[in-house]
Design a protein around this motif. Structure first.
Motif, mmCIF file in Angstrom:
data_model
loop_
_atom_site.group_PDB
_atom_site.id
_atom_site.type_symbol
_atom_site.label_atom_id
_atom_site.label_comp_id
_atom_site.label_asym_id
_atom_site.label_seq_id
_atom_site.Cartn_x
_atom_site.Cartn_y
_atom_site.Cartn_z
ATOM 1 N N ASP A 76 43.342 49.054 40.355
ATOM 2 C CA ASP A 76 42.082 48.633 39.738
ATOM 3 C C ASP A 76 42.327 48.053 38.344
ATOM 4 O OD1 ASP A 76 40.526 49.330 41.914
ATOM 5 O OD2 ASP A 76 40.079 51.340 41.152
ATOM 6 N N ALA A 77 43.245 48.647 37.605
ATOM 7 C CA ALA A 77 43.571 48.133 36.271
ATOM 8 C C ALA A 77 44.176 46.738 36.380
ATOM 9 C CB ALA A 77 44.515 49.084 35.549
ATOM 10 N N ALA A 78 45.049 46.508 37.359
ATOM 11 C CA ALA A 78 45.672 45.194 37.538
ATOM 12 C C ALA A 78 44.630 44.119 37.842
ATOM 13 C CB ALA A 78 46.720 45.249 38.651
ATOM 14 N N LYS A 79 43.539 44.495 38.480
ATOM 15 C CA LYS A 79 42.470 43.537 38.800
ATOM 16 C C LYS A 79 41.724 43.065 37.550
ATOM 17 C CE LYS A 79 41.639 45.407 43.410
ATOM 18 N NZ LYS A 79 40.718 46.203 44.227
ATOM 19 N N LEU A 80 41.904 43.760 36.425
ATOM 20 C CA LEU A 80 41.234 43.375 35.184
ATOM 21 C C LEU A 80 41.903 42.173 34.517
ATOM 22 C CD1 LEU A 80 40.576 46.938 33.740
ATOM 23 C CD2 LEU A 80 38.907 45.408 34.812
ATOM 24 N N VAL A 81 43.155 41.896 34.874
ATOM 25 C CA VAL A 81 43.860 40.740 34.304
ATOM 26 C C VAL A 81 43.106 39.476 34.701
ATOM 27 C CG1 VAL A 81 46.010 39.409 34.319
ATOM 28 C CG2 VAL A 81 46.087 41.918 34.273
ATOM 29 N N GLY A 82 42.811 38.660 33.693
ATOM 30 C CA GLY A 82 42.043 37.432 33.908
ATOM 31 C C GLY A 82 40.567 37.586 33.577
ATOM 32 N N LYS A 83 40.098 38.823 33.442
ATOM 33 C CA LYS A 83 38.680 39.051 33.092
ATOM 34 C C LYS A 83 38.445 38.736 31.619
ATOM 35 C CE LYS A 83 37.270 41.708 36.834
ATOM 36 N NZ LYS A 83 36.032 41.875 37.476
ATOM 37 N N THR A 84 37.188 38.502 31.289
ATOM 38 C CA THR A 84 36.793 38.129 29.938
ATOM 39 C C THR A 84 36.174 39.298 29.192
ATOM 40 O OG1 THR A 84 36.398 35.865 30.673
ATOM 41 C CG2 THR A 84 35.332 36.535 28.629
ATOM 42 N N LEU A 85 36.546 39.418 27.933
ATOM 43 C CA LEU A 85 35.970 40.380 27.001
ATOM 44 C C LEU A 85 35.223 39.574 25.945
ATOM 45 C CD1 LEU A 85 35.784 43.191 25.508
ATOM 46 C CD2 LEU A 85 37.984 42.601 24.476
ATOM 47 N N LEU A 86 33.945 39.831 25.780
ATOM 48 C CA LEU A 86 33.125 39.140 24.783
ATOM 49 C C LEU A 86 32.805 40.112 23.662
ATOM 50 C CD1 LEU A 86 31.350 36.723 23.845
ATOM 51 C CD2 LEU A 86 29.487 37.802 25.115
ATOM 52 N N SER A 95 42.644 53.465 38.947
ATOM 53 C CA SER A 95 43.966 53.422 39.568
ATOM 54 C C SER A 95 44.742 52.260 38.952
ATOM 55 C CB SER A 95 43.843 53.229 41.078
ATOM 56 O OG SER A 95 43.351 51.926 41.359
ATOM 57 N N ASN A 96 46.048 52.247 39.147
ATOM 58 C CA ASN A 96 46.871 51.127 38.674
ATOM 59 C C ASN A 96 46.428 49.817 39.313
ATOM 60 O OD1 ASN A 96 48.416 52.759 37.013
ATOM 61 N ND2 ASN A 96 49.996 53.089 38.563
#
Length: 142
Positions: free
Chosen positions: A47-57, A44-45
């Protein structure tokens, strides 16, 4: 030039190009924004917004993002004309994606699907990640 010699030189050139792209991606990235999405997505939009601030390694053979852990990852590099490719590939107008006219696409392949599909290079410090139908901007962390 003999065909065998030309083919060998071409393969070496492509291998060097793939390693160079891999080197550009290696590092820790932080999701800074949700840029756009396809009409049909896995999230959902909200859930996608909650990804802001997450880390990608991204390591040479490993990619980890959110709950996805792609071990023994392989990367394939291609170059596309941005606008026409995105219209054809994703069936939407990419007006909110800040990518160059010719974009370098890195396909991430994992042993089992984990949601990490494609990474597009904006510049040396920013990438666009295609994740579960959403395009996410990520900035390199120092």
């Amino acid at each position: 030039m003999k065909p065998a010699l030309f083919f060998s030189a071409l393969l070496l050139s492509l291998a060097a190009h793939a390693q160079q792209a891999d080197h550009k991606l290696v590092g820790t990235w932080k999701i800074t924004a949700v840029l756009d999405s396809q009409d049909t997505t896995s999230l959902s939009n909200e859930d996608a917004a909650k990804l802001v601030g997450k880390t990608l390694l991204i390591e040479s053979q490993h990619v980890r993002f959110d709950d996805a852990d792609c071990k023994n990852a392989s990367f394939k590099v291609a170059r596309h004309r941005f606008y026409s490719y995105f219209i054809k590939q994703y069936n939407f107008e990419p007006k909110h994606l800040p990518l160059p006219d010719y974009v370098q696409e890195v396909t991430v392949e994992c042993a089992s699907p984990v949601g990490i599909n494609f990474i597009y290079l904006r510049d040396r410090n920013q990438i666009v990640l295609f994740w579960e139908g959403f395009f996410l901007n990520a900035a390199r962390q120092k």
